[in-house]
Write a protein that holds these residues in place. Sequence first.
Motif, PDB file in Angstrom:
ATOM      1  N   VAL A  82       1.127  -1.399  -0.062  1.00 49.89           N
ATOM      2  CA  VAL A  82       0.186   0.276  -0.194  1.00 49.89           C
ATOM      3  C   VAL A  82       0.588   1.563   0.101  1.00 49.89           C
ATOM      4  O   VAL A  82       0.780   2.350  -0.756  1.00 49.89           O
ATOM      5  CB  VAL A  82      -1.092   0.435   1.077  1.00 49.89           C
ATOM      6  CG1 VAL A  82      -2.258   1.327   1.448  1.00 49.89           C
ATOM      7  CG2 VAL A  82      -1.972  -1.385   0.930  1.00 49.89           C
ATOM      8  N   THR A 138       2.305   1.585  -3.577  1.00 51.39           N
ATOM      9  CA  THR A 138       1.543   1.746  -4.800  1.00 51.39           C
ATOM     10  C   THR A 138       1.390   3.193  -4.952  1.00 51.39           C
ATOM     11  O   THR A 138      -0.141   3.546  -5.251  1.00 51.39           O
ATOM     12  CB  THR A 138       0.662   0.262  -5.110  1.00 51.39           C
ATOM     13  OG1 THR A 138       0.038  -0.030  -3.340  1.00 51.39           O
ATOM     14  CG2 THR A 138       1.180  -0.857  -5.540  1.00 51.39           C
ATOM     15  N   SER A 140      -2.244   2.597  -3.417  1.00 53.68           N
ATOM     16  CA  SER A 140      -3.414   2.292  -3.099  1.00 53.68           C
ATOM     17  C   SER A 140      -3.642   0.418  -2.632  1.00 53.68           C
ATOM     18  O   SER A 140      -3.171   0.124  -3.016  1.00 53.68           O
ATOM     19  CB  SER A 140      -3.602   1.882  -5.204  1.00 53.68           C
ATOM     20  OG  SER A 140      -5.151   1.777  -4.903  1.00 53.68           O
ATOM     21  N   THR A 146      -6.781  -1.216  -3.524  1.00 58.50           N
ATOM     22  CA  THR A 146      -7.038  -1.707  -5.051  1.00 58.50           C
ATOM     23  C   THR A 146      -5.783  -1.739  -5.766  1.00 58.50           C
ATOM     24  O   THR A 146      -6.328  -3.371  -6.029  1.00 58.50           O
ATOM     25  CB  THR A 146      -7.728  -0.878  -6.167  1.00 58.50           C
ATOM     26  OG1 THR A 146      -8.496  -0.189  -4.743  1.00 58.50           O
ATOM     27  CG2 THR A 146      -8.000  -1.225  -7.257  1.00 58.50           C
ATOM     28  N   THR A 147      -4.841  -1.141  -6.240  1.00 60.70           N
ATOM     29  CA  THR A 147      -3.342  -1.048  -7.006  1.00 60.70           C
ATOM     30  C   THR A 147      -2.777  -2.744  -6.044  1.00 60.70           C
ATOM     31  O   THR A 147      -3.076  -4.061  -6.833  1.00 60.70           O
ATOM     32  CB  THR A 147      -2.533  -0.291  -7.216  1.00 60.70           C
ATOM     33  OG1 THR A 147      -3.419   0.173  -7.990  1.00 60.70           O
ATOM     34  CG2 THR A 147      -1.816  -1.162  -8.308  1.00 60.70           C
ATOM     35  N   THR A 148      -2.735  -2.350  -5.071  1.00 57.23           N
ATOM     36  CA  THR A 148      -2.381  -3.850  -3.833  1.00 57.23           C
ATOM     37  C   THR A 148      -3.522  -4.754  -3.809  1.00 57.23           C
ATOM     38  O   THR A 148      -2.854  -6.352  -4.542  1.00 57.23           O
ATOM     39  CB  THR A 148      -2.051  -3.254  -2.286  1.00 57.23           C
ATOM     40  OG1 THR A 148      -1.308  -1.840  -2.784  1.00 57.23           O
ATOM     41  CG2 THR A 148      -1.235  -4.072  -1.471  1.00 57.23           C
ATOM     42  N   ARG A 180      -7.451   7.849   4.949  1.00 56.18           N
ATOM     43  CA  ARG A 180      -8.021   7.391   3.306  1.00 56.18           C
ATOM     44  C   ARG A 180      -9.930   8.011   3.457  1.00 56.18           C
ATOM     45  O   ARG A 180     -10.514   8.861   3.580  1.00 56.18           O
ATOM     46  CB  ARG A 180      -8.713   5.717   3.685  1.00 56.18           C
ATOM     47  CG  ARG A 180      -7.577   4.895   4.364  1.00 56.18           C
ATOM     48  CD  ARG A 180      -8.418   3.793   4.457  1.00 56.18           C
ATOM     49  NE  ARG A 180      -7.334   2.466   5.758  1.00 56.18           N
ATOM     50  CZ  ARG A 180      -7.248   2.778   6.638  1.00 56.18           C
ATOM     51  NH1 ARG A 180      -7.389   4.245   7.457  1.00 56.18           N
ATOM     52  NH2 ARG A 180      -6.165   2.126   7.188  1.00 56.18           N
ATOM     53  N   ARG A 231     -11.435   8.159  -2.717  1.00 55.21           N
ATOM     54  CA  ARG A 231     -10.025   8.063  -4.017  1.00 55.21           C
ATOM     55  C   ARG A 231      -8.856   8.052  -3.453  1.00 55.21           C
ATOM     56  O   ARG A 231      -7.751   7.468  -4.563  1.00 55.21           O
ATOM     57  CB  ARG A 231     -10.528   9.677  -4.108  1.00 55.21           C
ATOM     58  CG  ARG A 231     -12.319   9.863  -5.136  1.00 55.21           C
ATOM     59  CD  ARG A 231     -12.130  10.978  -5.890  1.00 55.21           C
ATOM     60  NE  ARG A 231     -13.056  10.062  -7.201  1.00 55.21           N
ATOM     61  CZ  ARG A 231     -12.736   9.550  -8.237  1.00 55.21           C
ATOM     62  NH1 ARG A 231     -11.571   9.667  -8.648  1.00 55.21           N
ATOM     63  NH2 ARG A 231     -13.692   9.459  -9.128  1.00 55.21           N
ATOM     64  N   ALA A 232      -8.219   8.175  -2.398  1.00 56.33           N
ATOM     65  CA  ALA A 232      -6.908   7.713  -2.071  1.00 56.33           C
ATOM     66  C   ALA A 232      -6.088   7.740  -0.942  1.00 56.33           C
ATOM     67  O   ALA A 232      -7.433   7.227  -0.016  1.00 56.33           O
ATOM     68  CB  ALA A 232      -6.472   9.530  -2.416  1.00 56.33           C
ATOM     69  N   VAL A 233      -4.721   7.388  -0.767  1.00 57.73           N
ATOM     70  CA  VAL A 233      -4.754   7.142   0.499  1.00 57.73           C
ATOM     71  C   VAL A 233      -3.793   7.548   0.877  1.00 57.73           C
ATOM     72  O   VAL A 233      -2.261   7.856   0.015  1.00 57.73           O
ATOM     73  CB  VAL A 233      -5.043   5.167   0.309  1.00 57.73           C
ATOM     74  CG1 VAL A 233      -3.072   4.904   1.576  1.00 57.73           C
ATOM     75  CG2 VAL A 233      -5.607   4.794   0.375  1.00 57.73           C
TER      76      VAL A 233
END
Length: 87
Positions: free
Chosen positions: A7, A10, A12, A14-16, A45, A48-50
């Motif tokens: 996380v 990336t 993200s 989602t990407t992770t 969080r 849309r973003a972390v």
Amino acid sequence: MMTFVGVVETGSLTTTAVAMQLPIASVSRNIQAVEGHLGTTLFNRTTRAVRDTEERRIYYGRRLRLLADMTTRRRRLVRRGETRWEG
């Protein structure tokens, strides 16, 4: 630990999750468990973003050093033939 590092790297959940072939909920629960264990928030969080926190920066640096140390130790054991570590 690898989920946390994923996380961070990336930026993200989602990407992770996709990269690790895990449900997004599992990645989120893992991060929440780490935060609960530490008693602090590592990421801010939104939908849309972390975004990271100062605590995240400190914890990440420590995790990277730990992972590097584990990798070094594993390689030494393998070279000495003390284990058959695959992975």
